[in-house]
Structures are given as C-alpha cells and as structure tokens.
Design a protein around this motif. Structure first.
Motif, PDB file in Angstrom:
ATOM      1  N   THR A 148       0.861  -1.177   0.000  1.00 38.74           N
ATOM      2  CA  THR A 148       0.000   0.000   0.000  1.00 38.74           C
ATOM      3  C   THR A 148       0.903   1.235   0.000  1.00 38.74           C
ATOM      4  OG1 THR A 148      -0.135  -0.078   2.425  1.00 38.74           O
ATOM      5  CG2 THR A 148      -1.899  -1.164   1.184  1.00 38.74           C
TER       6      THR A 148
ATOM      7  N   GLY B 238      -6.406  -0.284  -6.146  1.00 36.32           N
ATOM      8  CA  GLY B 238      -6.458   0.770  -5.137  1.00 36.32           C
ATOM      9  C   GLY B 238      -5.218   1.621  -5.073  1.00 36.32           C
TER      10      GLY B 238
ATOM     11  N   GLN C   5      -2.100   0.231  -4.835  1.00 37.70           N
ATOM     12  CA  GLN C   5      -0.980  -0.513  -4.281  1.00 37.70           C
ATOM     13  C   GLN C   5       0.066  -0.696  -5.379  1.00 37.70           C
ATOM     14  OE1 GLN C   5      -4.268  -1.505  -4.502  1.00 37.70           O
ATOM     15  NE2 GLN C   5      -4.593  -3.233  -3.111  1.00 37.70           N
TER      16      GLN C   5
ATOM     17  N   ASP D 184      -4.347  -2.470   4.342  1.00 39.00           N
ATOM     18  CA  ASP D 184      -4.230  -1.052   4.683  1.00 39.00           C
ATOM     19  C   ASP D 184      -4.760  -0.829   6.097  1.00 39.00           C
ATOM     20  OD1 ASP D 184      -4.481   1.750   4.877  1.00 39.00           O
ATOM     21  OD2 ASP D 184      -4.856   1.940   2.727  1.00 39.00           O
TER      22      ASP D 184
ATOM     23  N   ARG E  33      -7.065   3.112   5.864  1.00 39.59           N
ATOM     24  CA  ARG E  33      -8.109   3.615   4.982  1.00 39.59           C
ATOM     25  C   ARG E  33      -9.092   2.522   4.580  1.00 39.59           C
ATOM     26  NH1 ARG E  33      -3.359   5.895   1.174  1.00 39.59           N
ATOM     27  NH2 ARG E  33      -3.217   3.632   0.968  1.00 39.59           N
ATOM     28  N   SER E  34     -10.324   2.912   4.346  1.00 38.04           N
ATOM     29  CA  SER E  34     -11.296   2.015   3.743  1.00 38.04           C
ATOM     30  C   SER E  34     -10.981   1.889   2.255  1.00 38.04           C
ATOM     31  CB  SER E  34     -12.711   2.558   3.955  1.00 38.04           C
ATOM     32  OG  SER E  34     -12.821   3.866   3.420  1.00 38.04           O
ATOM     33  N   PRO E  35     -11.493   0.852   1.593  1.00 37.23           N
ATOM     34  CA  PRO E  35     -11.121   0.641   0.179  1.00 37.23           C
ATOM     35  C   PRO E  35     -11.712   1.693  -0.744  1.00 37.23           C
ATOM     36  CG  PRO E  35     -12.759  -0.964   0.887  1.00 37.23           C
ATOM     37  CD  PRO E  35     -12.329  -0.233   2.112  1.00 37.23           C
TER      38      PRO E  35
ATOM     39  N   ILE F 111     -12.324  -4.914  -0.874  1.00 37.63           N
ATOM     40  CA  ILE F 111     -11.200  -4.841   0.064  1.00 37.63           C
ATOM     41  C   ILE F 111      -9.972  -5.483  -0.553  1.00 37.63           C
ATOM     42  CG2 ILE F 111     -10.336  -5.625   2.299  1.00 37.63           C
ATOM     43  CD1 ILE F 111     -13.238  -5.435   3.319  1.00 37.63           C
TER      44      ILE F 111
ATOM     45  N   CYS G  76      -8.524  -3.216  -3.404  1.00 40.62           N
ATOM     46  CA  CYS G  76      -8.067  -1.862  -3.101  1.00 40.62           C
ATOM     47  C   CYS G  76      -7.235  -1.727  -1.835  1.00 40.62           C
ATOM     48  CB  CYS G  76      -9.275  -0.931  -2.981  1.00 40.62           C
ATOM     49  SG  CYS G  76     -10.288  -0.846  -4.469  1.00 40.62           S
ATOM     50  N   SER G  77      -7.234  -2.743  -0.969  1.00 38.19           N
ATOM     51  CA  SER G  77      -6.636  -2.553   0.350  1.00 38.19           C
ATOM     52  C   SER G  77      -5.620  -3.602   0.750  1.00 38.19           C
ATOM     53  CB  SER G  77      -7.744  -2.518   1.422  1.00 38.19           C
ATOM     54  OG  SER G  77      -8.672  -1.487   1.171  1.00 38.19           O
TER      55      SER G  77
ATOM     56  N   PHE H 256      -7.260  -3.083  10.074  1.00 37.34           N
ATOM     57  CA  PHE H 256      -7.730  -2.641   8.769  1.00 37.34           C
ATOM     58  C   PHE H 256      -8.609  -1.413   8.928  1.00 37.34           C
ATOM     59  CE2 PHE H 256     -11.388  -3.055   5.696  1.00 37.34           C
ATOM     60  CZ  PHE H 256     -10.733  -2.429   4.645  1.00 37.34           C
ATOM     61  N   ALA H 257      -8.316  -0.378   8.148  1.00 31.37           N
ATOM     62  CA  ALA H 257      -9.137   0.841   8.079  1.00 31.37           C
ATOM     63  C   ALA H 257      -9.407   1.440   9.454  1.00 31.37           C
ATOM     64  CB  ALA H 257     -10.449   0.551   7.346  1.00 31.37           C
TER      65      ALA H 257
END
Length: 400
Positions: free
Chosen positions: A47, A95, A97, A139, A142-144, A169, A172-173, A213-214
């Motif tokens: 990320t 996302g 990454q 991550d 942050r949220s995705p 998720i 993006c995460s 996470f997030a």
C-alpha cells in the motif's frame, strides 16, 4: 514475473476452442515448465501512503509524478513503463498498491541484492513526493477506494460486489508477497505441489501481520486472508493436490466462473456463474479463443497458481528487509526431494488449517509447532552469508 523455465507452449492466440479437451490439453501443456530448480523471484505489493497523513486517500496525480517513467500504462497511458535498475517491473493494483515484480535470479543472494536495490529505488521515488510504502498485508488506515479504472477492474468489482464487500477490500486494500519458484523435475512435481500447499497454513501463521484494517482491529491476524476468503471460491480455493497437478489445475480453471470477457470498446461484464467450460459449450455465443483462455487464467487467484513456475500467493507482504525471510524459507524447503518429504510430514498436523492460520496465527499451537519445525528445517539447509542468514532469522521470528 517472467517465466522461469522458458516460453510457454505455442498456440495460435486467435484460434477458436470448440472442445473441452482442447482447453484441458492446452492448460496442462503450459502450467508447469519442469526441470531442475534453477531460479527464484518475488512479487512484492505495498500500500502507498502520504508520509504526513497515512490515513489520507492517495492522489492519483501525485503517485503518477512520483513513479515518473516507471509508472505503468494503467496509471499513465503514454508511460514508457521503464523497469527498475535490476529489471524488475512496476505495476499497480486497483487501489493504488504498488507492486515490484522481480526478474528470476539464479540464487537467493542475487535475488536479495537486486530486490533490495529496487525497493530502495522505489522508496526514493516515492519519498521525493512525500509518499511512503506500507508495511502490512492490508491497509491499516483507509477504507477501500479504487484509484484505477479499467474495463478489467470495472468488471471485477461488479462481479465481486455480488458477494459482498470482500472483493473490493481485496482489490483496493490488500498487499501480498508472492514467491515464485520452478516446479522442479517432472517425477517430483506432485510431491512438491503438495508440499507447497501443505506449507500454506504454517507459513501464513508465521508471517501474518495484517490484523488492523481501516483504523480498526479485525480480530484476525491476517485480514488480508479474511478478505480473500470472502471472494468467489471458484477462483480462490486451493487447487487439488493429487497425483496429476496439471489435470487438477485444468479442471479448476475450466470450472471457475468467468470474471470478465474482453470486448473492444465495451464493458467486460459477464453473467453470474458462467464458467469457461460453459463458454466453450456456447453459453456466450461465439466460442472463446486461446487468447481468451490465457486471459481467464490470469483472473484465477488460488493460494498457489501454476504459471509455468509456482506462484505462491498466500503470504502477507512484509516490512523492510523482512520480505527475504519467506522467500529464503520456501526456496530451502523445496530444494530437494528429501526436504520436501520432511515438509509433508512436519505439516501434516496443520493440514487444511487455513482459517485458523488467518484468524489466530502463531497463537494456534498446532500451527505454531508446524511453523517452527519447518523454519528450523529450512534454516539448517540455507547456505547464505551470515548477514543474510540474520535477515532470515529476524524476519521469520517476528511473530514468535
């Protein structure tokens, strides 16, 4: 990563597939390039965050400026997409990454030198624009949110959204560490294939680092694996580990639901539940080509994916120099038939404990016992300079 053992079996990219047997034979012919193990590579995902505000969403233009001429064309259409200093390529996940895909290297020492230099290069490029690499498999801030828009990613998100939030998720995460190894000689393939899967739960537990996470604790030691488990199992479950790995993979691939179908100038979405075998049988009108089959294979994400080489996908990314530890352990554990047999024996108590590994990691005594046993087996067989061996020990004992 480039194919480790040569070029795949030739097939006319545009030739039409009309029979299931044609597809099965083609998949079986390209999935394992057997021969003496000769190379190792890695694919490292990270990320990316603003140095001064890691919870801020990533700005596309800022990332593009940071990567410059190393940016992939999915981020900058006119980019020359230059490789890093030792030939590794830079790509991006949906996302934002960033991923380094190394060239194959003939030894662990060569791999360490090349990839370490390329991480330093990438870190410097990002730092010049106030950006830093993340250090965990998901991550934590942050949220995705999707940074890249392509027909593939649009269709992928639509397909995954039908099953809930896990797909977004994952896209993006999450950030994984993939180790790429040669399959080995044909007579040893089935046992090596079984061993690399048997190592999954113990090594997942040993290297899990993505519980947050997030902004919240998830209750899993690997929220990355939690996300992967929530995705369509036809493309993420483990491939069979019987006596004929190539046939197992061919069946898996043809039974997996289509994620997308490439169409010039249009959306790539597909109806729910249509498999590649269904497409051959006429479910989508015109039959697929071998190019379509190649593309379908790129949308399958099992814990270990055969791509001519073995792409081992079940590990969280690691911080700093710690990426080298799982690469070194896996290389040593698959180095010779005697070690492979010991791996199967040591991992047998932990067989199938994927969920326990992702939830509890080394707090599970069965997984911890297997993980420590295979680690000791690997360390006894690694022939590395002392400073590299120290890196392996340090990187593989973080969760003890």
């Amino acid at each position: 990563m480039a194919t480790l053992q040569g070029i795949r079996t030739a097939a006319d990219h545009d030739a039409v597939i009309t029979e299931i047997e044609q597809a099965e034979g083609y998949i079986a012919s390209i999935c394992f390039k057997t021969g003496p193990p000769a190379a190792v590579g890695v694919e490292l995902e990270f990320t990316v965050h603003q140095r001064d505000d890691p919870a801020a969403f990533l700005d596309r233009d800022r990332l593009c400026r940071a990567l410059g001429d190393h940016a992939p064309v999915t981020l900058r259409a006119d980019s020359p997409a230059l490789p890093l200093r030792h030939g590794g390529s830079v790509t991006l996940e949906p996302g934002g990454q960033v991923e380094i895909s190394s060239r194959p290297h003939a030894s662990l020492a060569e791999l360490h030198a090349a990839v370490s230099a390329e991480i330093e290069q990438l870190t410097a490029l990002l730092a010049a624009h106030g950006l830093v690499l993340g250090e965990t498999g998901v991550d934590p801030h942050r949220s995705p949110r999707r940074l890249l828009s392509t027909p593939r990613y649009d269709a992928m998100e639509a397909a995954f959204d039908r099953r809930g939030r896990s797909g977004k998720i994952m896209m993006c995460s999450t950030a994984g560490l993939q180790v790429c190894l040669d399959p080995g000689p044909a007579p040893e393939l089935a046992e090596r294939w079984a061993a690399v899967h048997a190592l999954g739960p113990p090594l997942l537990a040993l290297f899990a680092n993505s519980g947050r996470f997030a902004g919240h604790e998830t209750g899993w030691v690997s929220a990355r694996q939690q996300a992967w488990r929530g995705i369509d199992p036809s493309r993420t479950r483990q491939v069979g580990t019987g006596a004929e790995p190539a046939a197992e993979w061919a069946r898996y691939a043809l039974e997996a639901a289509l994620l997308c179908v490439r169409r010039p100038g249009g959306a790539w979405h597909v109806p729910t539940g249509v498999t590649f075998a269904d497409w051959i049988r006429g479910a989508l009108g015109p039959p697929p080509t071998y190019g379509d089959l190649d593309y379908h294979l790129s949308t399958l994400f099992p814990p270990v994916r055969p791509r001519g080489y073995l792409e081992i996908r079940y590990l969280d990314t690691q911080p700093g120099r710690a990426w080298f530890a799982p690469a070194a352990l896996l290389t040593a554990l698959l180095a010779d038939p005697g070690t492979v047999s010991q791996v199967l024996e040591l991992c047998e108590p932990a067989a199938g404990r994927w969920v326990a590994a992702a939830r509890h990691g080394m707090a599970d005594p069965v997984l911890a016992g297997a993980a420590r046993a295979v680690r000791e087996l690997a360390l006894a067989r690694l022939d590395l300079p002392p400073h590299l061996l120290d890196d392996v020990i340090e990187g593989s004992t973080r969760n003890d």
